[in-house]
Design a protein around this motif. Structure first.
Motif, short mmCIF file in Angstrom:
data_model
loop_
_atom_site.label_atom_id
_atom_site.label_comp_id
_atom_site.label_asym_id
_atom_site.label_seq_id
_atom_site.Cartn_x
_atom_site.Cartn_y
_atom_site.Cartn_z
N TYR A 208 0.81 -1.22 0.00
CA TYR A 208 0.00 0.00 0.00
C TYR A 208 0.85 1.27 0.00
O TYR A 208 0.50 2.27 -0.63
CB TYR A 208 -0.93 0.01 1.23
CG TYR A 208 -2.09 -0.91 1.06
CD1 TYR A 208 -3.11 -0.61 0.16
CD2 TYR A 208 -2.18 -2.10 1.77
CE1 TYR A 208 -4.18 -1.47 -0.02
CE2 TYR A 208 -3.25 -2.97 1.60
CZ TYR A 208 -4.24 -2.65 0.70
OH TYR A 208 -5.29 -3.49 0.52
N LYS A 209 1.99 1.22 0.71
CA LYS A 209 2.81 2.41 0.82
C LYS A 209 3.30 2.85 -0.56
O LYS A 209 3.18 4.02 -0.95
CB LYS A 209 3.99 2.13 1.76
CG LYS A 209 4.63 3.38 2.29
CD LYS A 209 5.77 3.04 3.22
CE LYS A 209 6.61 4.28 3.44
NZ LYS A 209 7.84 3.97 4.15
N LYS A 210 3.80 1.86 -1.31
CA LYS A 210 4.29 2.16 -2.66
C LYS A 210 3.15 2.63 -3.55
O LYS A 210 3.32 3.52 -4.38
CB LYS A 210 4.93 0.91 -3.27
CG LYS A 210 6.41 0.78 -2.98
CD LYS A 210 6.98 -0.30 -3.86
CE LYS A 210 8.49 -0.32 -3.73
NZ LYS A 210 9.07 -1.36 -4.56
N LEU A 211 2.00 2.00 -3.33
CA LEU A 211 0.83 2.36 -4.15
C LEU A 211 0.45 3.81 -3.94
O LEU A 211 0.24 4.57 -4.89
CB LEU A 211 -0.34 1.45 -3.78
CG LEU A 211 -1.67 1.79 -4.43
CD1 LEU A 211 -1.71 1.22 -5.84
CD2 LEU A 211 -2.83 1.26 -3.63
N ILE A 212 0.43 4.23 -2.67
CA ILE A 212 0.04 5.61 -2.36
C ILE A 212 1.06 6.59 -2.93
O ILE A 212 0.69 7.61 -3.54
CB ILE A 212 -0.14 5.79 -0.83
CG1 ILE A 212 -1.38 5.01 -0.37
CG2 ILE A 212 -0.31 7.26 -0.46
CD1 ILE A 212 -1.48 4.81 1.10
N ILE A 213 2.35 6.25 -2.76
CA ILE A 213 3.39 7.16 -3.27
C ILE A 213 3.28 7.27 -4.80
O ILE A 213 3.31 8.38 -5.36
CB ILE A 213 4.79 6.65 -2.85
CG1 ILE A 213 4.94 6.79 -1.33
CG2 ILE A 213 5.90 7.42 -3.57
CD1 ILE A 213 6.16 6.13 -0.76
N THR A 214 3.14 6.13 -5.46
CA THR A 214 3.03 6.16 -6.94
C THR A 214 1.78 6.93 -7.37
O THR A 214 1.84 7.72 -8.32
CB THR A 214 2.98 4.72 -7.49
OG1 THR A 214 4.03 3.99 -6.92
CG2 THR A 214 3.10 4.69 -9.00
N ALA A 215 0.68 6.70 -6.66
CA ALA A 215 -0.56 7.40 -7.01
C ALA A 215 -0.37 8.91 -6.84
O ALA A 215 -0.87 9.70 -7.65
CB ALA A 215 -1.70 6.90 -6.14
N PHE A 216 0.37 9.31 -5.80
CA PHE A 216 0.61 10.74 -5.58
C PHE A 216 1.40 11.33 -6.76
O PHE A 216 1.02 12.36 -7.33
CB PHE A 216 1.38 10.96 -4.27
CG PHE A 216 1.91 12.36 -4.15
CD1 PHE A 216 1.07 13.42 -3.84
CD2 PHE A 216 3.26 12.64 -4.39
CE1 PHE A 216 1.54 14.72 -3.76
CE2 PHE A 216 3.75 13.93 -4.31
CZ PHE A 216 2.89 14.98 -4.00
N TYR A 217 2.51 10.65 -7.12
CA TYR A 217 3.34 11.19 -8.20
C TYR A 217 2.64 11.13 -9.56
O TYR A 217 2.94 11.91 -10.45
CB TYR A 217 4.68 10.46 -8.25
CG TYR A 217 5.63 10.99 -7.21
CD1 TYR A 217 6.32 12.17 -7.40
CD2 TYR A 217 5.78 10.32 -6.00
CE1 TYR A 217 7.16 12.69 -6.42
CE2 TYR A 217 6.62 10.82 -5.00
CZ TYR A 217 7.31 12.01 -5.23
OH TYR A 217 8.12 12.53 -4.26
N ALA A 218 1.71 10.18 -9.70
CA ALA A 218 0.93 10.15 -10.95
C ALA A 218 -0.15 11.22 -10.94
O ALA A 218 -0.48 11.80 -11.98
CB ALA A 218 0.30 8.77 -11.12
#
Lengths: 704, 346
Positions: A208-218
């Motif tokens: 989830y952590k990576k998902l949230i970070i990637t979603a933020f940068y996207a």
């Protein structure tokens, strides 16, 4: 020198292909790509930041506000450096196409492909496919936006990979620039970015952590993009035009021109190898099949490369959409067109060719690298691979032939303005008083359009602003020309001509050499229009130049803003001043009792009247800032008619009372939604400024 | 035992899938649940011709109404290239009872519709007491020329009549509903597009059963009985299929070829069923994506001579299947990457 030899050869090749655009100072105009006089550039193009614009027919909500930056650039360049249409066109549209299309693709490919030759082949595939070449014959806004597409994808990928704010900001800025050229391409680009984001999530993101970070940068480049484009999104949304407008309400078009064969072979249905034959379906040449074959081989041989697999996804989505209502899934496009938000901007699917073009260019570059790096174990396969590569490269090089020898015509040949149009333009600009010009049957590409002298196309106005008034003349059995002629002969014509402030009626020159002969589309000869107009007693023929341009003057035309007779007293006087297409100041003196003022732009309830001092910012929050919206209703000619009682109004608002009991009233006529656009413009402008400062600061900090 | 239960359960699901998809397609063809189709023999069109129908030329036909509620006559055309709307031919359809002086119904139709619906339905006001009566129809080209003319298809059935049934009557008794459904299913299955589609929809079940037969282990007692012999037979089939996997692999490919070259069935469910089936086949027989890429290219290449030969519709079909294989290729690549990633992690 050897290191750059490939680059130099390519640049020389580009110069040969685009030699007309680079070296000629002629006027390039063709089809829907219109010519603009310097006066139009300053007057109309700069006004594009207004949500209402009265340049054509009886005014309209400006659906082109999203392109205000690029259209406005013509006007600003004219003001700053005196750039005329020719120079403006080169700076704003032509040179970006020549430079950014190969450069963007090169930047993207360089990230994944090491071989210079493979990169070059990919660049050739992106620059010289039949779809992009067809666009360059007239749809230049689309083409510049597509030239920025690889840049956007590159910076978006870098944003996600490097988790970099700087790359994210750059993505948003370039995406906004693409949108300023063509918002529909920005929408397609957002679709591509969204696909990449999902693909990345599926492939590489765990937890989830990576998902949230990637979603933020996207997500944040998209958020910035929305802020940068807020002014037109808000403007169109507030006028109700973002969901329903003349562009979005059109029915699906051109099912017969697209199918899976055209899509999969990336062959534009109108590409002839010389000047495109619009609306005539061309057969797909046999050699075109090598392109998808190369692309499939490219992904197959590089199946371990994540980006190659993503490129295949792009191609698949592109094919599925570009085939429009062809098989398979024949109903899919219509369903998307009807139900999917924003999809109704694509009444025909050819714009999705870009996905296939991008996909194939990447995959062909991958194929080229595989072959060049000699990864085939079998010599025969290697020879076959080289042969395929040479054939594919030759196809793209061969496509440029009509550009090199000039047989493409269109916007690659210089046009000449007949002398009479110069003379008529000079007459119009010498007149400061507002008037419109009616072009029969339609506007010539050399017609002057300014905010003070808008142009009206008879055929278009009869189908839009005068639709209700001319409904009686419609007959399915008659041609458009017959309908227009019977309307001109009627009394209604004279009435509408006066009401619409039409001072001049012009029958353009039949000029095929300069792509300015449209009489054939309406099935009536030029002489028939002239004969009919000659018979109207209230028109006076005006002689200018060689008299090849037929001009009539109408002495009875009414003012743009006027009292509706007999609402005013004999001593009543009205003066008005055009501040912008969305704002007029009016001084009405000696008015009494009920007063009716006609404003002869087509009726729109967003035109409101403010009595007294005006400040657009205050109008946003004060609901009683204007006179009630009910004071504006459509006149018999379909224009804005403001009807109010001056005694009652002057009890509330500040007016000057004269000795004879009449009032002097100062008022502002304002397109109320422009206030929200202004506010959004400040937000968008502020965002733009902040982002540029941030980028400069980041760049400065990175310097040693 | 649990394994066997699972097998039976999945088999049942696949059978339901077959029935569901077939019924869905029948409904799509009939356009309404209450309508069912009856195909007519080849003589239904009297002056049948495979030449293009030019301006003023007519085809005539005659059918015997099998039921009450006749409301549609569908005539099968050869699909051809789409042409611009303004250039389309206009087809005048007329319909009457045999012996009647006047036409019961006539209307004009645009030929462009044939691209989307090659089995073009010509509707008219429903005739409630049509059963057993003979009806005549006529189709005339009003604007046909060498570019826009339509051509009748020689495939059976050339003509299908459609009947609308009364909802209340069907729902009144369970037996009436069963009879109606049975009629609807059986009659529709006589239409080649439907039974071809139905065979494709049945493939997942057939493959599952054929792959699964090796798992059926019966007790020693039963081995001596009939079911024991059946078990032997199934095991033998299983052995043959293991030794010669191309038998099963070639079935979907043969069906695709039939579709491209002969039938050109307009049914998107075919692609939706075939794509996952092919992925499962590849997994079962450890075929990597080479084959998928190969078939995609082959089908793409097939479309080329078809286009040159003027069979645009067949070419589009080939390209559609090529596209389906490309989608399959993409999914296989993604799954392979996932699999490789998991392997690396472990």
């Amino acid at each position: 020198m050897k290191k750059y030899s490939l680059l130099i050869i390519f640049i020389l090749f580009l110069i040969i292909v685009y030699h007309t655009w680079i070296f000629s100072n002629g006027i390039f105009t063709y089809g829907d790509w219109w010519y603009f006089w310097n006066e139009s550039l300053i007057s109309v193009r700069v006004s594009y930041f207004n949500i209402w614009i009265s340049d054509f027919n009886l005014g309209r909500v400006s659906l082109g506000i999203g392109q205000a930056l690029t259209w406005g650039a013509y006007g600003f360049l004219n003001r700053l450096i005196g750039a005329d249409y020719q120079l403006g066109l080169k700076i704003v549209h032509l040179f970006p196409i020549i430079i950014f299309t190969p450069l963007g693709m090169f930047v993207l490919l360089k990230k994944y492909i090491k071989s210079n030759i493979a990169q070059l082949i990919g660049v050739l595939a992106y620059c010289f496919n039949t779809y992009f070449l067809t666009l360059q014959t007239g749809h230049l806004t689309l083409m510049v936006a597509y030239s920025l597409l690889p840049f956007i994808l590159y910076f978006f990928i870098e944003t996600l990979e490097k988790k970099s704010i700087v790359y994210g900001v750059t993505t948003a800025l370039i995406l906004s620039l693409a949108s300023a050229y063509e918002p529909r391409v920005a929408y397609i680009t957002l679709l591509i970015l969204f696909m990449y984001f999902l693909y990345e999530l599926f492939n590489n993101i765990r937890g989830y952590k990576k998902l949230i970070i990637t979603a933020f940068y996207a997500g944040f480049p998209v958020l910035l993009f929305i802020l940068l484009n807020l002014y037109w999104i808000v403007g169109l949304a507030f006028t109700g035009s973002i969901v329903e407008n003349e562009l979005f309400s059109r029915s699906l078009f051109g099912n017969e021109f697209l199918n899976i064969l055209y899509a999969i072979t990336t062959f534009h249905p109108f590409w002839t190898g010389i000047q495109p034959n619009v609306f005539v379906l061309e057969d797909i040449p046999m050699y075109q099949w090598f392109i998808p074959m190369g692309a499939i081989l490219g992904v197959y041989l590089n199946r371990k490369n994540s980006f190659a697999v993503f490129a295949l996804l792009l191609g698949l989505v592109g094919i599925l959409l570009t085939k429009q209502s062809g098989m398979p899934f024949q109903d899919l496009y219509l369903w998307l067109y009807t139900h999917f938000p924003g999809f109704n901007a694509y009444r025909e699917a050819s714009k999705f060719f870009s996905l296939i073009v991008l996909s194939y260019a990447i995959l062909i570059a991958f194929l080229a690298e595989f072959i060049i790096n000699n990864q085939f174990k079998n010599k025969h396969f290697l020879y076959l691979g080289y042969t395929l590569l040479i054939v594919i490269t030759s196809i793209f090089l061969f496509n440029t032939k009509p550009f090199i020898n000039g047989s493409i015509n269109t916007v690659f040949i210089s046009r000449h303005i007949p002398q009479d149009y110069f003379l008529f333009k000079n007459i119009l600009i010498s007149e400061n008083h507002y008037s419109r010009t009616l072009w029969v049957p339609t506007l010539s590409r050399w017609g002057l359009i300014t905010i003070n002298h808008p142009a009206i196309s008879l055929v278009e106005t009869m189908n839009s602003d005068w639709l209700k008034q001319t409904i009686l003349f419609r007959d399915d059995e008659k041609t458009a020309g017959q309908i227009m002629l019977s309307f001109i002969r009627s009394e209604k014509f004279g009435e509408l001509v006066n009401d619409s402030n039409i001072k001049y009626i012009v029958v353009p020159i039949q000029d095929s050499a300069n792509d300015d002969n449209f009489f054939q589309y309406y099935f009536k000869s030029r002489n028939e229009y002239i004969t009919t107009l000659n018979s109207l007693s209230y028109l006076q023929k005006k002689q200018i130049g060689q008299s090849s341009l037929v001009i009539y003057e109408n002495k009875n035309y009414l003012d743009h803003i006027r009292f509706a007779s007999p609402s005013a007293t004999p001593t009543s006087m009205l003066h008005y001043n055009l501040v912008s297409p969305t704002e007029y100041t009016i001084k009405a003196n000696n008015i009494k009792d009920t007063t009716s003022i006609i404003f002869s732009d087509i009726y729109n309830p967003n035109w409101r009247v403010r009595i007294g001092k005006f400040n657009w910012f205050n109008s946003i929050f004060d609901k009683r800032y204007y006179l009630p919206s009910s004071v504006n209703s459509p006149s018999s000619s379909g224009m804005n008619s403001f009807y109010f009682n001056s005694d009652e109004v002057c009890k509330i608002y500040s007016c000057v009372k004269n000795a004879d009991g009449t009032y002097n009233v100062e008022m502002t006529l304002y397109f109320s939604k422009q206030a929200v656009v202004n506010l959004s413009l400040i937000i968008s402008g502020g965002t733009l400024g902040t982002l540029i400062i941030y980028l400069l600061y980041s760049f400065w900090r990175r310097k040693p | 035992m649990r394994l066997l239960f699972n097998k039976i359960f999945i088999s049942l699901c696949l059978l339901i899938l077959w029935f569901g998809l077939t019924m869905w397609y029948i409904l799509t063809i009939d356009k309404s649940f209450l309508v069912y189709s009856i195909p007519h023999d080849m003589s239904a069109v009297k002056n049948f011709t495979q030449k293009p129908l030019l301006k003023g030329e007519k085809v005539q036909g005659e059918i015997v109404s099998a039921e009450n509620g006749l409301g549609i006559i569908s005539i099968r055309f050869k699909s051809s290239k789409r042409i611009p709307y303004k250039d389309e031919d206009l087809l005048l359809f007329r319909f009457k009872e045999k012996g009647s002086q006047n036409w019961y119904y006539q209307n004009t139709y645009r030929s462009g519709m044939i691209y989307d619906i090659p089995f073009l339905p010509f509707g008219f006001p429903i005739i409630q007491n049509s059963k057993g009566k003979i009806y005549q129809f006529e189709l005339e080209s009003l604007k046909g020329n060498t570019k826009n003319s339509v051509v009748l298809d020689n495939r059976s059935p050339r003509v299908v009549s459609k009947y609308k049934q009364n909802k209340a009557q069907i729902l009144a008794k369970p037996s009436a509903l069963t009879e109606f459904l049975l009629k609807k299913f059986v009659n529709s299955m006589q239409i080649v597009d439907v039974y071809y589609s139905s065979i494709v929809f049945l493939l997942p079940f057939i493959f599952y059963v054929l792959w699964g037969v090796g798992y059926i282990k019966l007790s020693n007692k039963k081995k001596k009985s009939f079911s024991g012999s059946l078990n032997k037979l199934l095991s033998r089939i299983n052995n043959i299929l293991s030794q010669y996997p191309f038998i099963l692999i070639s079935i979907p490919l043969i069906l695709i070829c039939i579709d491209v070259f002969l039938l050109q069935v307009l049914n998107d469910l075919l692609y939706i069923v075939m794509a996952p089936l092919w992925i499962v086949i590849c997994k079962k027989y450890k075929l990597d994506c080479n084959y998928t890429a190969l078939f995609s290219i082959l089908l793409l290449l097939v479309s080329l001579p078809l286009v040159r030969g003027g069979s645009i519709f067949a070419a589009e079909k080939a390209a559609s299947w090529s596209f389906t294989f490309l989608v399959t290729l993409f999914i296989q690549m993604i799954l392979d990457r996932k699999h490789a990633g998991k392997k690396r992690n472990t």
